[in-house]
Design a protein around this motif. Structure first.
Motif, PDB file in Angstrom:
ATOM      1  N   GLU A 138     -10.064 -27.584   1.610  1.00 45.09           N
ATOM      2  CA  GLU A 138     -10.178 -26.344   0.833  1.00 45.09           C
ATOM      3  C   GLU A 138      -9.196 -26.342  -0.334  1.00 45.09           C
ATOM      4  OE1 GLU A 138     -11.667 -22.392   0.059  1.00 45.09           O
ATOM      5  OE2 GLU A 138     -12.421 -24.162   1.113  1.00 45.09           O
ATOM      6  N   ALA A 139      -7.963 -26.803  -0.098  1.00 43.42           N
ATOM      7  CA  ALA A 139      -6.955 -26.821  -1.156  1.00 43.42           C
ATOM      8  C   ALA A 139      -7.367 -27.757  -2.288  1.00 43.42           C
ATOM      9  CB  ALA A 139      -5.602 -27.239  -0.589  1.00 43.42           C
ATOM     10  N   ASN A 140      -7.906 -28.923  -1.955  1.00 51.52           N
ATOM     11  CA  ASN A 140      -8.358 -29.857  -2.983  1.00 51.52           C
ATOM     12  C   ASN A 140      -9.532 -29.287  -3.772  1.00 51.52           C
ATOM     13  OD1 ASN A 140      -6.408 -31.718  -2.272  1.00 51.52           O
ATOM     14  ND2 ASN A 140      -7.757 -32.876  -0.912  1.00 51.52           N
ATOM     15  N   ARG A 141     -10.420 -28.588  -3.087  1.00 55.93           N
ATOM     16  CA  ARG A 141     -11.574 -27.986  -3.750  1.00 55.93           C
ATOM     17  C   ARG A 141     -11.115 -26.876  -4.699  1.00 55.93           C
ATOM     18  NH1 ARG A 141     -14.619 -27.983   0.223  1.00 55.93           N
ATOM     19  NH2 ARG A 141     -13.892 -26.067   1.222  1.00 55.93           N
ATOM     20  N   VAL A 142     -10.168 -26.061  -4.249  1.00 55.67           N
ATOM     21  CA  VAL A 142      -9.683 -24.966  -5.082  1.00 55.67           C
ATOM     22  C   VAL A 142      -8.980 -25.499  -6.331  1.00 55.67           C
ATOM     23  CG1 VAL A 142      -8.025 -23.069  -5.190  1.00 55.67           C
ATOM     24  CG2 VAL A 142      -9.518 -23.302  -3.206  1.00 55.67           C
ATOM     25  N   SER A 143      -8.254 -26.599  -6.204  1.00 56.95           N
ATOM     26  CA  SER A 143      -7.549 -27.164  -7.352  1.00 56.95           C
ATOM     27  C   SER A 143      -8.514 -27.477  -8.487  1.00 56.95           C
ATOM     28  CB  SER A 143      -6.787 -28.424  -6.940  1.00 56.95           C
ATOM     29  OG  SER A 143      -5.723 -28.108  -6.062  1.00 56.95           O
ATOM     30  N   THR A 144      -9.706 -27.932  -8.150  1.00 51.56           N
ATOM     31  CA  THR A 144     -10.685 -28.263  -9.189  1.00 51.56           C
ATOM     32  C   THR A 144     -11.248 -27.007  -9.845  1.00 51.56           C
ATOM     33  OG1 THR A 144     -12.578 -28.292  -7.658  1.00 51.56           O
ATOM     34  CG2 THR A 144     -11.326 -30.335  -7.902  1.00 51.56           C
ATOM     35  N   ARG A 145     -11.234 -25.880  -9.145  1.00 51.06           N
ATOM     36  CA  ARG A 145     -11.804 -24.651  -9.709  1.00 51.06           C
ATOM     37  C   ARG A 145     -10.935 -24.084 -10.827  1.00 51.06           C
ATOM     38  NH1 ARG A 145     -16.254 -23.089  -6.724  1.00 51.06           N
ATOM     39  NH2 ARG A 145     -16.869 -22.292  -8.775  1.00 51.06           N
ATOM     40  N   PHE A 146      -9.642 -24.387 -10.813  1.00 53.69           N
ATOM     41  CA  PHE A 146      -8.785 -23.895 -11.885  1.00 53.69           C
ATOM     42  C   PHE A 146      -9.203 -24.450 -13.237  1.00 53.69           C
ATOM     43  CE2 PHE A 146      -5.797 -22.495  -8.592  1.00 53.69           C
ATOM     44  CZ  PHE A 146      -5.359 -21.302  -9.138  1.00 53.69           C
ATOM     45  N   ALA A 147      -9.838 -25.622 -13.236  1.00 53.27           N
ATOM     46  CA  ALA A 147     -10.313 -26.194 -14.491  1.00 53.27           C
ATOM     47  C   ALA A 147     -11.486 -25.405 -15.072  1.00 53.27           C
ATOM     48  CB  ALA A 147     -10.719 -27.649 -14.277  1.00 53.27           C
ATOM     49  N   GLU A 148     -12.081 -24.529 -14.272  1.00 54.48           N
ATOM     50  CA  GLU A 148     -13.259 -23.775 -14.699  1.00 54.48           C
ATOM     51  C   GLU A 148     -12.912 -22.376 -15.206  1.00 54.48           C
ATOM     52  OE1 GLU A 148     -16.602 -24.081 -11.936  1.00 54.48           O
ATOM     53  OE2 GLU A 148     -15.484 -25.618 -10.852  1.00 54.48           O
ATOM     54  N   VAL A 149     -11.632 -22.013 -15.141  1.00 58.45           N
ATOM     55  CA  VAL A 149     -11.209 -20.713 -15.661  1.00 58.45           C
ATOM     56  C   VAL A 149     -10.071 -20.918 -16.653  1.00 58.45           C
ATOM     57  CG1 VAL A 149     -11.885 -19.457 -13.586  1.00 58.45           C
ATOM     58  CG2 VAL A 149      -9.562 -20.348 -13.761  1.00 58.45           C
TER      59      VAL A 149
ATOM     60  N   THR B  73     -20.811 -17.702  -9.277  1.00 58.11           N
ATOM     61  CA  THR B  73     -19.885 -17.971 -10.373  1.00 58.11           C
ATOM     62  C   THR B  73     -18.473 -18.094  -9.807  1.00 58.11           C
ATOM     63  OG1 THR B  73     -19.124 -17.220 -12.549  1.00 58.11           O
ATOM     64  CG2 THR B  73     -19.425 -15.535 -10.851  1.00 58.11           C
ATOM     65  N   VAL B  74     -17.546 -18.607 -10.599  1.00 59.48           N
ATOM     66  CA  VAL B  74     -16.161 -18.720 -10.143  1.00 59.48           C
ATOM     67  C   VAL B  74     -15.598 -17.318  -9.916  1.00 59.48           C
ATOM     68  CG1 VAL B  74     -13.843 -19.537 -10.668  1.00 59.48           C
ATOM     69  CG2 VAL B  74     -15.818 -20.881 -11.401  1.00 59.48           C
ATOM     70  N   SER B  75     -15.043 -17.097  -8.738  1.00 56.20           N
ATOM     71  CA  SER B  75     -14.506 -15.801  -8.350  1.00 56.20           C
ATOM     72  C   SER B  75     -13.059 -15.962  -7.912  1.00 56.20           C
ATOM     73  CB  SER B  75     -15.341 -15.206  -7.209  1.00 56.20           C
ATOM     74  OG  SER B  75     -16.711 -15.159  -7.540  1.00 56.20           O
ATOM     75  N   TRP B  76     -12.420 -14.818  -7.705  1.00 57.62           N
ATOM     76  CA  TRP B  76     -11.024 -14.878  -7.259  1.00 57.62           C
ATOM     77  C   TRP B  76     -10.884 -15.626  -5.935  1.00 57.62           C
ATOM     78  CZ3 TRP B  76      -7.133 -14.331 -10.313  1.00 57.62           C
ATOM     79  CH2 TRP B  76      -7.218 -13.497 -11.429  1.00 57.62           C
ATOM     80  N   VAL B  77     -11.828 -15.476  -5.017  1.00 49.93           N
ATOM     81  CA  VAL B  77     -11.710 -16.180  -3.739  1.00 49.93           C
ATOM     82  C   VAL B  77     -11.758 -17.693  -3.914  1.00 49.93           C
ATOM     83  CG1 VAL B  77     -12.649 -14.288  -2.365  1.00 49.93           C
ATOM     84  CG2 VAL B  77     -14.188 -16.041  -3.258  1.00 49.93           C
ATOM     85  N   ASP B  78     -12.318 -18.167  -5.032  1.00 46.84           N
ATOM     86  CA  ASP B  78     -12.378 -19.603  -5.290  1.00 46.84           C
ATOM     87  C   ASP B  78     -11.033 -20.167  -5.727  1.00 46.84           C
ATOM     88  OD1 ASP B  78     -15.212 -19.945  -4.814  1.00 46.84           O
ATOM     89  OD2 ASP B  78     -15.529 -18.846  -6.687  1.00 46.84           O
ATOM     90  N   LEU B  79     -10.064 -19.296  -6.028  1.00 50.64           N
ATOM     91  CA  LEU B  79      -8.763 -19.736  -6.515  1.00 50.64           C
ATOM     92  C   LEU B  79      -7.694 -19.670  -5.429  1.00 50.64           C
ATOM     93  CD1 LEU B  79      -8.772 -18.023 -10.038  1.00 50.64           C
ATOM     94  CD2 LEU B  79      -9.603 -20.300  -9.393  1.00 50.64           C
ATOM     95  N   PHE B  80      -8.130 -19.455  -4.181  1.00 46.73           N
ATOM     96  CA  PHE B  80      -7.196 -19.397  -3.065  1.00 46.73           C
ATOM     97  C   PHE B  80      -7.659 -20.320  -1.948  1.00 46.73           C
ATOM     98  CE2 PHE B  80      -6.746 -15.400  -5.261  1.00 46.73           C
ATOM     99  CZ  PHE B  80      -5.378 -15.237  -5.320  1.00 46.73           C
ATOM    100  N   ALA B  81      -6.717 -20.973  -1.309  1.00 44.09           N
ATOM    101  CA  ALA B  81      -7.019 -21.786  -0.132  1.00 44.09           C
ATOM    102  C   ALA B  81      -6.156 -21.291   1.010  1.00 44.09           C
ATOM    103  CB  ALA B  81      -6.740 -23.262  -0.402  1.00 44.09           C
TER     104      ALA B  81
END
Length: 335
Positions: free
Chosen positions: A31-42, A122-130
């Motif tokens: 989950e942490a690795n997946r969330v790290s990639t989402r920061f590139a989308e915001v 879409t990218v949401s706040w929950v996508d930025l937390f692990a």
């Protein structure tokens, strides 16, 4: 960089904590690795910038008797950074993450919040937390990891918007549905000491030299450190970042009365420097006269306190992927 505390054997309590941390790592890695990639989308800031008041209170909290670790000020008398610290909640991490996202705007701007709380399209706040949340089982108890994360985030926003904290405003608080949507940040000072209202909206900090600003590298978020570090470790990093902002990027220290009464950091949180040193995020300059003997620190004269450690943030340490580094450190110590 020498990891000073790797020279010492683990105590029984430390060994227990290492095993617990390893178990948590196993649950959170993917989950942490997946969330790290989402920061590139915001859009985010280039680094995390915080005003002094989030970490440090200029006037010391009042205590009765001599300042000691047993007399840590009550929560409401600590700065927001240590007021929010919790072994289980994510309020501190939620505020830091929201500030990092808000800082994509121009300094001085009052950022809005257009990210949905939890929208799978879409990218949401929950996508930025692990978090180490695991999926429940059974027909009635089934809950997805995403739904559990959403509830954790809602709980954190409730804490951040409470009268005791006042770091978030909920413009939709009166709604039966969507209470936490569109949350807005308030000034980092939070609830004034002694009570009152924090009515100031958050503005993106500038670098105009008019106020003391502390910074932490973007890798805290983009490389997943925000998810793997404990709140006590984050609070310690924030204290050192403040000291660097005040005294320059050199080895720094905080005397116990300042640490307790102005940073609100107790003895247990202070000991976070041991793990941060192992992770390569903090360099420790120890007292050269001290040495390890029979399970105790020795090498200083009776009746004298050992010299304070000096600390320095290692910005390059945040460039490493957190899950890989943490795994390497823990498995090496448990081998």
């Amino acid at each position: 960089m020498v990891n000073f505390f790797d020279l010492f054997p683990l105590s029984a309590s430390e060994l227990k904590r290492f095993h617990a941390r390893h178990a948590k790592l196993e649950k959170i890695t993917a989950e942490a690795n997946r969330v790290s990639t989402r920061f590139a989308e915001v859009r985010t800031g280039k680094q995390l910038v915080l005003r002094s008041g989030f970490v440090f209170r200029p006037d010391p909290a009042e205590v009765s008797g001599d300042a000691s670790d047993r007399l840590l000020p009550p929560s409401e008398e600590r700065p927001p950074a240590t007021r929010l610290a919790s072994p289980r909640g994510i309020a501190l991490k939620a505020f830091l993450t929201a500030a990092f996202v808000a800082q994509s705007r121009t300094p001085g701007e009052r950022p809005t919040n257009t990210l949905p709380l939890n929208d799978q399209d879409t990218v949401s706040w929950v996508d930025l937390f692990a978090t180490p949340a695991v999926r429940g089982g059974g027909v009635k108890t089934y809950a997805s990891i995403r739904d559990k994360k959403a509830r954790q985030l809602q709980h954190a926003l409730g804490r951040l918007s409470s009268p005791e904290v006042q770091l978030v405003h909920l413009p939709n608080a009166a709604n039966a549905v969507g209470k936490y949507e569109g949350f807005l940040l308030l000034h980092e000072q939070g609830t004034p000491y002694g009570g009152g209202e924090n009515s100031d909206r958050y503005t993106v900090p500038g670098q105009d030299g008019k106020e003391l600003l502390l910074t932490l590298p973007a890798g805290l978020f983009t490389n997943g450190w925000i998810h793997l570090l404990e709140d006590s470790e984050l609070a310690f990093l924030l204290m050192i970042a403040w000291l660097h902002a005040r005294f320059g990027h050199q080895p720094v220290f905080a005397a116990s009365d300042i640490r307790l009464l102005q940073f609100g950091l107790g003895k247990d949180a202070y000991e976070a420097h041991r793990m941060l040193n192992r992770f390569g995020l903090v360099e420790v300059q120890e007292d050269a006269d001290r040495y390890f003997e029979g399970g105790k620190i020795a090498g200083f004269q009776d009746g004298q306190r050992p010299k304070l450690h000096r600390f320095q943030l290692v910005s390059g340490g945040f460039d490493e992927q957190a899950t890989e580094k943490v795994r390497e450190v823990i498995e090496r110590k448990l081998a």
